[in-house]
Design an enzyme around this catalytic site. Structure first.
Site, mmCIF file in Angstrom:
data_model
loop_
_atom_site.group_PDB
_atom_site.id
_atom_site.type_symbol
_atom_site.label_atom_id
_atom_site.label_comp_id
_atom_site.label_asym_id
_atom_site.label_seq_id
_atom_site.Cartn_x
_atom_site.Cartn_y
_atom_site.Cartn_z
ATOM 1 N N GLU A 16 -12.336 13.545 56.773
ATOM 2 C CA GLU A 16 -12.365 12.656 56.910
ATOM 3 C C GLU A 16 -11.017 11.362 56.234
ATOM 4 O O GLU A 16 -11.184 10.236 56.598
ATOM 5 C CB GLU A 16 -13.547 11.874 56.207
ATOM 6 N N PHE A 192 -33.633 20.787 58.634
ATOM 7 C CA PHE A 192 -32.532 20.710 58.522
ATOM 8 C C PHE A 192 -31.834 21.428 57.495
ATOM 9 O O PHE A 192 -32.384 21.013 56.581
ATOM 10 C CB PHE A 192 -31.952 18.956 59.276
ATOM 11 N N LYS A 194 -28.603 21.494 55.263
ATOM 12 C CA LYS A 194 -27.103 21.365 54.942
ATOM 13 C C LYS A 194 -26.690 21.413 53.491
ATOM 14 O O LYS A 194 -27.406 21.785 52.590
ATOM 15 C CB LYS A 194 -27.315 19.588 54.781
ATOM 16 N N SER A 200 -20.342 13.233 56.856
ATOM 17 C CA SER A 200 -19.624 13.264 58.500
ATOM 18 C C SER A 200 -20.559 14.774 59.218
ATOM 19 O O SER A 200 -19.838 14.982 59.937
ATOM 20 C CB SER A 200 -18.345 13.767 58.376
ATOM 21 N N VAL A 233 -37.617 15.131 61.177
ATOM 22 C CA VAL A 233 -38.736 14.106 61.390
ATOM 23 C C VAL A 233 -37.918 13.333 62.752
ATOM 24 O O VAL A 233 -36.931 13.650 63.191
ATOM 25 C CB VAL A 233 -38.447 12.796 60.350
ATOM 26 N N SER A 335 -16.776 -0.427 61.222
ATOM 27 C CA SER A 335 -17.975 0.758 61.196
ATOM 28 C C SER A 335 -19.303 -0.377 60.450
ATOM 29 O O SER A 335 -19.006 -1.328 60.666
ATOM 30 C CB SER A 335 -16.840 1.156 59.549
#
Ligand SMILES: Nc1ncnc2c1ncn2[C@@H]1O[C@H](COP(=O)(O)OP(=O)(O)OP(=O)(O)O)[C@@H](O)[C@H]1O
Ligand SMILES: [Mg+2]
EC number: 6.3.2.4
Length: 366
Positions: A16, A192, A194, A200, A233, A335
């Site tokens: 980032e 999911f 991760k 990000s 979800v 943002s």
């Protein structure tokens, strides 16, 4: 009145880096706004992608252009090299005159080495106030497993999840299938997968079958020792901003909309792929619930100064599930975090001023 010298620390080694430059540009602009110029002087410090930190003219150039400075460019750019990746010690950080001149630090670094408590530890050792959470709040807010455990303790509703280690994924071929069986039985599809400590959406996959699950676990393990798998979800994504220390306030609630399958890296960082909607189109009672949960989450991880708290709103059941807390959220002019405060009556220059005052307040005894 003597001006407070603000050490604006930006760039960094994470993916980032560019977002950080944009956040720092917006903050520098806000510090130069009329109401702030008599109070603050900016001392920029730029961490290059290889970890070297530059003070002096080079960071000014990066703030001006918005373009990262490559490793080979720093000597010709008038930068003063104050640390290098091989020998980045506290001494080197302290010795250059620019570091000693800082009255308050404003670290605006995202991801690993920026919002995970590491730089916060260094700044704590320097005994100079800094904006945002300390070591504990930053580390808890970074690690999705630690964060979820703290939320659980605080009684905050969230999706079902399972914490896994790289060792389990890359274990012998008898153990791995059992692990996948268990994930399928407890979480189901879609799920999911991760890495616990990135950000990000890097390394995150939505999986719908056994082969996809196996591949996603293997991929996540290549990024991180710690992995989390969550039940997927179907929900709208809403976010709330928090500002303060021991008596924090919550902003209006905003919503993120997009057409892609989920809010992945490309959707996050390609112009026009996602829209922010402020305020979110949700009932007032749900807004209040989200604001309340945001303050609870802020306290649960011991955050300070600022945080953005992200939620899933399952419209069908009116359920609100907490997704995560970000202790150094994106801070560019567009943002969500500053936009939420602008819609709550705190314009960008005042927001930056308040964050610096909160840093000073937190540092001073009592
Ligand atoms: N359990 C879930 N169910 C449905 N969608 C999910 C779930 N977990 C993640 N997503 C989707 O993936 C996106 C990214 O996940 P998440 O917010 O956990 O990670 P991240 O954005 O990489 O973290 P950070 O915000 O710290 O950068 C979410 O915004 C959402 O679109
Ligand atoms: Mg997120």
């Amino acid at each position: 009145m003597t001006k407070l010298r603000v050490g604006l620390l930006f760039g960094g080694r994470s993916g980032e880096h560019e977002v950080s430059i944009n956040s720092a540009r917006a903050i520098a602009k806000a510090l130069s706004a009329e109401q702030n110029t008599s109070k603050y002087e900016i001392l920029p410090f730029y961490i290059q992608k290889d970890g070297r930190t530059l003070a002096g003219e080079a960071p000014q150039k990066v703030l001006g252009s918005g373009i990262p400075l490559l490793e080979s460019q720093e000597s010709s750019s008038g930068g003063h090299l104050i640390s290098n990746p091989q020998t980045q010690t506290l001494n080197q950080w302290q010795s250059p005159s620019q570091v000693a001149e800082v009255d308050v630090w404003f670290p605006i670094l995202h991801g690993p080495n920026g919002e995970d408590g590491t730089i916060q530890g260094l700044l704590t050792l320097m005994q100079v106030p800094f904006v945002g959470s300390g070591v504990l709040g930053s580390a808890m807010g970074m690690d999705k497993i630690a964060m979820k455990m703290a939320f659980e303790q605080a009684g905050l509703p969230q999706v079902k999840y399972k914490a896994i280690t790289r060792g389990q994924v890359w274990s012998n071929p008898c153990v791995f299938p059992k692990l996948c069986d268990e994930i399928e039985a407890t979480l189901g599809y879609p799920a999911f997968v991760k890495p616990a400590n990135l950000g990000s959406s890097v390394g995150i996959a939505k999986v719908r079958s056994r082969p996809e699950l196996e591949a996603a676990l293997d991929n996540a393990a290549s990024y991180d020792r710690r992995i989390i798998v969550e039940a997927g979800v179907v929900a709208r994504e809403v976010e709330c901003a928090v500002l303060g220390n021991d008596q924090p306030q919550a902003s209006v609630v905003g919503e993120i909309t997009y057409d892609s399958d989920f809010y992945d890296y490309e959707t996050k960082y390609t112009d026009g792929k996602a829209d922010l909607l402020i305020p979110a189109r949700i009932p007032d009672a749900i807004t209040r619930q989200i604001q309340d949960m945001s303050l609870q989450a802020f306290a649960a991880v011991d955050a300070a100064g600022l945080a953005r708290v992200d939620f899933f709103y399952v419209e069908a059941t009116q359920e609100v599930l907490i997704n995560e807390i970000n202790t150094l959220p994106g801070f560019t002019a567009t943002s969500m975090y500053p936009q939420l405060w602008a819609h709550s009556g705190v314009p960008f220059p005042e927001l930056v001023d308040r964050l610096i005052q909160l840093a000073v307040e937190r540092h001073s005894p009592n």
